[in-house]
Enzyme design. Structure first.
Site, PDB file in Angstrom:
ATOM      1  N   GLU A 160      -3.254  -0.997  -9.285  1.00  0.00           N
ATOM      2  CA  GLU A 160      -1.922  -0.637  -9.754  1.00  0.00           C
ATOM      3  C   GLU A 160      -1.529  -1.544 -10.913  1.00  0.00           C
ATOM      4  OE1 GLU A 160       0.030  -1.341  -6.077  1.00  0.00           O
ATOM      5  OE2 GLU A 160      -0.126   0.749  -5.435  1.00  0.00           O
ATOM      6  N   ASP A 176      -2.348   0.449   1.420  1.00  0.00           N
ATOM      7  CA  ASP A 176      -2.637   1.719   2.087  1.00  0.00           C
ATOM      8  C   ASP A 176      -3.965   1.710   2.818  1.00  0.00           C
ATOM      9  OD1 ASP A 176      -0.436   3.670   1.367  1.00  0.00           O
ATOM     10  OD2 ASP A 176      -0.952   2.883  -0.605  1.00  0.00           O
TER      11      ASP A 176
END
Length: 614
Positions: A160, A176
Site C-alpha cells: 500500500e 488482511d
C-alpha cells in the site's frame, strides 16, 4: 427499488450485491496527516518503482498499480509508464475490469515502472492474473476469506502507498492476510535507502509451521487442493470464514474488564502531547474515559474478539482527536496483550508484547520473523511505530522486492542508482533498517487499512444542484461546505449542503444499513471536520420517520480528497425507524461541524450513498 417520475414510474438501477467478504475500493492506501515543509521539494508527478523478483520460482509474475488519482479523486489504474486510466462504469452483476496487469520481472531480475500520485495498492500475483470486477460502487478487490472468490487459489499479495506533494509513504501489510513475502523501500532525497518488510531466513515457512502448532489457530491457513500453502487469513477474516473461534480473545477481554472495574486505565495517545491524558473505568459493559476535568469524553462497550482483531465495530476509531486515538490505543493494547500488565497505555516496548497466553498469535508470529521486528499485522500496529512503513518527503525512487518462497535468505537489496528499465538485477549490501516516520501513517479502521468495509443496497450519486441520482455525472466537480465559524456544530446541521431524491419506492432489506463514501477536502486548513446526516421520509409527506446523524470526519491539512465513510465513522445519533419507501424522499445533509474554514465535497462522480432498500 425504483424512483418515481411525476407521471410514469421508471425502474431504479439496483447496485450489485457484493459478496459479504468482498471489498469495494474507492481509495486504497495511506491517509496522510501532515504537509511537507515548504522548504522541502515536492514530489514529482511520478517516481520510478523498481520491482525485483527474488522469489526463487519460475512462475510468471503479474503486477498491478491500482488506486485513486489524488488530483481528481477518480478511481483507476496506472500502466508501466505511470499513465492513469480511469475505470469504466461497473455493472450488476459486477462486470470484468479491464486488464490492468503488467508483466513482472523473471526470477533473479528487476524492472522499473513509474508510480503516479496515487493512494493505492501495488498487487503482484504468481502464475495467474488476478480477477478484478467493477460494480456501481467501484472496484471489487480480492477477498479470499470468501470461498467463492475467484482469486482464492492464486498466490498473491500487495503493498500500500500514497504518493502526493508531501512525499511517499509505502508499507508492507498483513492486516488482511500473510502471504507471498516481500519488502518495500524508498530512496530518499539524500541518496540513502530505507527498507522494511524482509523476513528472517526460514521465516516464511516458519510462520505457517508456528500457526499449525498453536492450538486453535491452524484454521487461519489456506491451501490449494494440491496442498500448496497460499496464505494465512488475519484473525477477523478467519472468524468470518470459520477458521478461528469467535471467542478466541474473550478470556483476556474478560480479565481486562474485571481489572479496570476497580482500577484506572490511563491513556496518553499522543507521544508529543504528554499532558493530554484520558482515564478509563469500567461500569458494567461500558468503559468510560474522562478528561482532566472529569468529563466523560468517550465510552466503549465491552468488545468481542472480532472487534479487537479488526479494530472496528465496538472499537471503532473515527478520524478525530479523542475517541479515535483512545480506540487505537485500546486496540493495540488488546492485540499485544499489554493492558493487564501496564495501566499506562500505550505500552510501546516490544519486549512487553504478546506475553499472555491469550493473545493475537497471528501478529506475534509475524513480528517474531521480520528482520527489523516491524509489521502491519493488525490495523493499528503503528501505535508506538512498530509498523512496516517507510517515508520520505522528497522520494527519488521506490522499491518492491519479492522475497524467496523457500527458506533461502533474501538476496541483498538493490543499490540505489538512477533507475532505468533493465532485465538484470543490481544487488548490493542491504541498507541498514531505519525507523519509519512516526508522523503520517495509515489510519485504517476495519480489517483492511485502506479500503472501506463492503456496502450493500442501492446507490445514489451526489450531484450538483442538490440532487441525489442513480447515475453518475460526466466528471468530478465540487460543492463548498460553509465554515463552522470556529463554533462546535457536532450533531446539528449548520448551513448544510442539502441533496435529495424524491418519489422513491423501495422495500426495506432487514439487517442492512445506510452507508456512504463522500470525498471531502479542507485544503491546508487545520481542525476542520465534516459531518453528514441521512434522513428518510417514507411516504413523501414531509415528515422524516428516520434520521441518522454520523460522527464527523476530522480532515487533514493536506490538499487532496479524503474518504469520509459512514461505516467507518459510525453513528452519532439516530431517531425513528425505517420501513418501506412508498413515494418517499431521501435527504443528505453535509456540513462542517468544527473548524473556521470552508471545505469541499466532491460531487458528480466519486461520492456515493447506499441505502438499505431493494
Amino acid at each position: 427499488m425504483r424512483m418515481r417520475r411525476k407521471r410514469s414510474p421508471a425502474p431504479f438501477a439496483r447496485k450489485a450485491l457484493v459478496a459479504a467478504a468482498a471489498a469495494v475500493l474507492p481509495a486504497a492506501g495511506l491517509a496522510v496527516t501532515a504537509p511537507v515543509p515548504a522548504a522541502e521539494a515536492a514530489a514529482p508527478g511520478t517516481i520510478p518503482l523498481t520491482l525485483t523478483n527474488n522469489s526463487g520460482t519460475g512462475e510468471q509474475v503479474y503486477v498491478y498499480n491500482l488506486g485513486t488519482e489524488l488530483s481528481t479523486g477518480r478511481q483507476g489504474w496506472a500502466d508501466a509508464d505511470g499513465t492513469f486510466h480511469p475505470w469504466p462504469a461497473g455493472g450488476n452483476p459486477p462486470s470484468p475490469a479491464p486488464d490492468a496487469s503488467i508483466a513482472g520481472p523473471a526470477d533473479g531480475h528487476s524492472m522499473t515502472i513509474r508510480m503516479p500520485k496515487f493512494s493505492g495498492r501495488v498487487y503482484f500475483s504468481y502464475g495467474r492474473k488476478l480477477d478484478f470486477r467493477l460494480t456501481t460502487g467501484g472496484l471489487v478487490q480480492p477477498a479470499v476469506q470468501n470461498p467463492t472468490d475467484p482469486n482464492r487459489d492464486i498466490l498473491f499479495n500487495w503493498s500500500e502507498y500514497t504518493l502526493n506533494d508531501s512525499g511517499l509513504w509505502i508499507n508492507s501489510t498483513q492486516v488482511d492476510m500473510f502471504s507471498a513475502p516481500y519488502a518495500v523501500g524508498v530512496k530518499r532525497g539524500d541518496g540513502t535507502v530505507a527498507t522494511t518488510g524482509h523476513l528472517e531466513p526460514g521465516g516464511y515457512q516458519g510462520f505457517f509451521d508456528a500457526l499449525e502448532k498453536q492450538p486453535g489457530w491452524a484454521g487461519l491457513v489456506q491451501t490449494r487442493s494440491d496442498g500448496t500453502v497460499l496464505r494465512a487469513l488475519a484473525p477477523s477474516h478467519a472468524i468470518e470464514a470459520g477458521g478461528l473461534r469467535s471467542d478466541a480473545l474473550d478470556d483476556y477481554i474478560d480479565r481486562v474488564w474485571s481489572k479496570y472495574s476497580t482500577s484506572t486505565l490511563t491513556v496518553t495517545p499522543f507521544a508529543h502531547q504528554p499532558d493530554v491524558t484520558y482515564h478509563g473505568r469500567v461500569s458494567g459493559d461500558t468503559m468510560d474515559f474522562t478528561d482532566r476535568s472529569g468529563t466523560v469524553v468517550a465510552s466503549f462497550q465491552k468488545p468481542d474478539s472480532d472487534s479487537v482483531f479488526g479494530c472496528y465495530k465496538r472499537l471503532d476509531a473515527p478520524n478525530d482527536l479523542v475517541r479515535g486515538p483512545i480506540s487505537r490505543t485500546l486496540c493495540a493494547g488488546f492485540n499485544r496483550s499489554t493492558l493487564l500488565e501496564n495501566p499506562h497505555q500505550p505500552d510501546t516496548t516490544s519486549a512487553d508484547f504478546y506475553k499472555d497466553g491469550v493473545t493475537n498469535h497471528y501478529a506475534r508470529e509475524i513480528h517474531a520473523r521480520t528482520v527489523d521486528g516491524k509489521a502491519y499485522a493488525f490495523a493499528f500496529d503503528d501505535v508506538g511505530a512498530h509498523e512496516s512503513l517507510v517515508h520520505d518527503g522528497n522520494p527519488q525512487q521506490a522499491y518492491v522486492t519479492l522475497d524467496p518462497l523457500s527458506d533461502a535468505p533474501a538476496p541483498p537489496d538493490p543499490t540505489p542508482t538512477d533507475p532505468s528499465p533493465s532485465p538484470s538485477p543490481t544487488p548490493s549490501p542491504t541498507p541498514s533498517p531505519t525507523d519509519s516516520s512516526p508522523g503520517p501513517t495509515p489510519s485504517p479502521t476495519g480489517p483492511s487499512p485502506t479500503g472501506p468495509v463492503p456496502v450493500t443496497g442501492d446507490t445514489f450519486h451526489l450531484r450538483s444542484g442538490g440532487r441525489l441520482s442513480t447515475t453518475a455525472g460526466e466528471g468530478p466537480s465540487s460543492e463548498t461546505l460553509a465554515s463552522a465559524g470556529g463554533a462546535n456544530h457536532d450533531g446539528t446541521p449548520h448551513r448544510p449542503l442539502v441533496l435529495q431524491a424524491e418519489n422513491v419506492d423501495g422495500t426495506l432489506r432487514p439487517g442492512e444499513a445506510t452507508d456512504f463514501r463522500f470525498w471531502v477536502d479542507a485544503g491546508t486548513a487545520v481542525g476542520v471536520g465534516q459531518q453528514a446526516r441521512v434522513s428518510y421520509d417514507l411516504t413523501g409527506d414531509g415528515t422524516f420517520e428516520r434520521v441518522e446523524t454520523f460522527r464527523y470526519f476530522a480532515s487533514d491539512p493536506v490538499p487532496g480528497h479524503e474518504e469520509y465513510a459512514g461505516s467507518r465513522s459510525g453513528l452519532h445519533s439516530a431517531s425513528g425507524s425505517l420501513g418501506d419507501l412508498d413515494g418517499g424522499t431521501i435527504r443528505v445533509e453535509i456540513w462542517n461541524a468544527i473548524g473556521d474554514a470552508p471545505s469541499t465535497v466532491q460531487v458528480e462522480t466519486g461520492s456515493v450513498l447506499t441505502v438499505p432498500f431493494g
